[in-house]
Design an enzyme around this catalytic site. Structure first.
Site, PDB file in Angstrom:
ATOM      1  N   HIS A  25     -58.792  17.658  49.077  1.00  0.00           N
ATOM      2  CA  HIS A  25     -57.456  18.201  49.363  1.00  0.00           C
ATOM      3  C   HIS A  25     -56.875  18.967  48.174  1.00  0.00           C
ATOM      4  O   HIS A  25     -55.680  18.881  47.887  1.00  0.00           O
ATOM      5  CB  HIS A  25     -56.506  17.101  49.843  1.00  0.00           C
ATOM      6  CG  HIS A  25     -56.776  16.712  51.257  1.00  0.00           C
ATOM      7  ND1 HIS A  25     -57.813  15.883  51.607  1.00  0.00           N
ATOM      8  CD2 HIS A  25     -56.159  17.070  52.414  1.00  0.00           C
ATOM      9  CE1 HIS A  25     -57.822  15.722  52.914  1.00  0.00           C
ATOM     10  NE2 HIS A  25     -56.832  16.444  53.436  1.00  0.00           N
TER      11      HIS A  25
ATOM     12  N   GLU B  28     -70.582  24.192  54.746  1.00  0.00           N
ATOM     13  CA  GLU B  28     -69.241  24.756  54.828  1.00  0.00           C
ATOM     14  C   GLU B  28     -68.769  24.881  56.282  1.00  0.00           C
ATOM     15  O   GLU B  28     -67.606  24.658  56.586  1.00  0.00           O
ATOM     16  CB  GLU B  28     -69.241  26.126  54.146  1.00  0.00           C
ATOM     17  CG  GLU B  28     -67.884  26.720  53.959  1.00  0.00           C
ATOM     18  CD  GLU B  28     -67.939  28.015  53.190  1.00  0.00           C
ATOM     19  OE1 GLU B  28     -67.760  27.973  51.964  1.00  0.00           O
ATOM     20  OE2 GLU B  28     -68.162  29.067  53.814  1.00  0.00           O
TER      21      GLU B  28
ATOM     22  N   HIS C 182     -62.026  24.173  54.254  1.00  0.00           N
ATOM     23  CA  HIS C 182     -63.212  23.661  54.941  1.00  0.00           C
ATOM     24  C   HIS C 182     -63.224  22.145  54.855  1.00  0.00           C
ATOM     25  O   HIS C 182     -62.743  21.560  53.885  1.00  0.00           O
ATOM     26  CB  HIS C 182     -64.500  24.160  54.272  1.00  0.00           C
ATOM     27  CG  HIS C 182     -64.669  25.634  54.290  1.00  0.00           C
ATOM     28  ND1 HIS C 182     -65.061  26.328  55.412  1.00  0.00           N
ATOM     29  CD2 HIS C 182     -64.489  26.563  53.320  1.00  0.00           C
ATOM     30  CE1 HIS C 182     -65.125  27.620  55.126  1.00  0.00           C
ATOM     31  NE2 HIS C 182     -64.777  27.786  53.858  1.00  0.00           N
TER      32      HIS C 182
ATOM     33  N   CYS D   3     -62.758  36.064  53.796  1.00  0.00           N
ATOM     34  CA  CYS D   3     -62.798  34.869  52.930  1.00  0.00           C
ATOM     35  C   CYS D   3     -62.055  35.091  51.614  1.00  0.00           C
ATOM     36  O   CYS D   3     -61.921  34.172  50.808  1.00  0.00           O
ATOM     37  CB  CYS D   3     -64.235  34.444  52.660  1.00  0.00           C
ATOM     38  SG  CYS D   3     -65.056  33.821  54.139  1.00  0.00           S
TER      39      CYS D   3
ATOM     40  N   HIS E 241     -60.228  27.166  49.327  1.00  0.00           N
ATOM     41  CA  HIS E 241     -60.706  28.112  48.317  1.00  0.00           C
ATOM     42  C   HIS E 241     -60.485  29.524  48.823  1.00  0.00           C
ATOM     43  O   HIS E 241     -60.080  29.742  49.952  1.00  0.00           O
ATOM     44  CB  HIS E 241     -62.186  27.849  47.960  1.00  0.00           C
ATOM     45  CG  HIS E 241     -63.169  28.257  49.012  1.00  0.00           C
ATOM     46  ND1 HIS E 241     -64.452  28.633  48.721  1.00  0.00           N
ATOM     47  CD2 HIS E 241     -63.076  28.337  50.354  1.00  0.00           C
ATOM     48  CE1 HIS E 241     -65.108  28.918  49.835  1.00  0.00           C
ATOM     49  NE2 HIS E 241     -64.293  28.738  50.828  1.00  0.00           N
TER      50      HIS E 241
END
Length: 134
Positions: free
Chosen positions: A66, A117, A31, A25, A17
């Site tokens: 995935h 996470e 993750h 980020c 993401h």
């Protein structure tokens, strides 16, 4: 004598993401999310389970494992979704598991979902029913 069953299960899925406006980020990264959920109920199904936790794991794996979360409508603000912060991932996964619970004849109650996470950070989402005052 009445009783209540509680099931807590965790499993892992891997997702990528990006979180716009969140420093480093903002870049695409991934993750190995640890997903933990808690289901409660007073009735078991015909298999003597609240819910088959394999069904929950497979449903989330099939859709999200995935994959790049930002490409899903629920995580794309341009499609009416929300940025996939850890908190929003926990909320989206909550509603997915909630729907699986509601489809069962014994209707177990999903209490909460946690999404871890990193080793240092996780978010929990639980629904507060305002009618019950909780």
């Amino acid at each position: 004598m009445p009783g209540k069953y509680t099931l807590v299960k965790h499993f892992w899925i891997s997702c990528a993401h990006r979180v716009p406006g969140a420093g480093k980020c903002e870049r695409v990264h991934g993750h190995n999310y640890k997903i933990t959920f808690c289901v409660e109920g007073t009735k078991l199904d015909q298999m003597q389970m609240l819910i088959d936790f394999r069904q929950v794991k497979h449903a989330l794996e099939k859709k999200y494992d995935h994959h790049f979360l930002n490409e899903f409508p629920e995580f794309d603000p341009e499609q009416g979704g929300s940025i996939p912060s850890t908190e929003k991932v926990a909320e989206v996964f909550y509603w997915a598991i909630h729907d699986l619970c509601q489809a069962k004849e014994n209707k177990p109650t999903l209490k909460w979902v946690e999404v871890q996470e990193t080793n240092e950070a996780y978010a929990r989402f639980e629904w507060i029913d305002e009618q019950e005052g909780t």
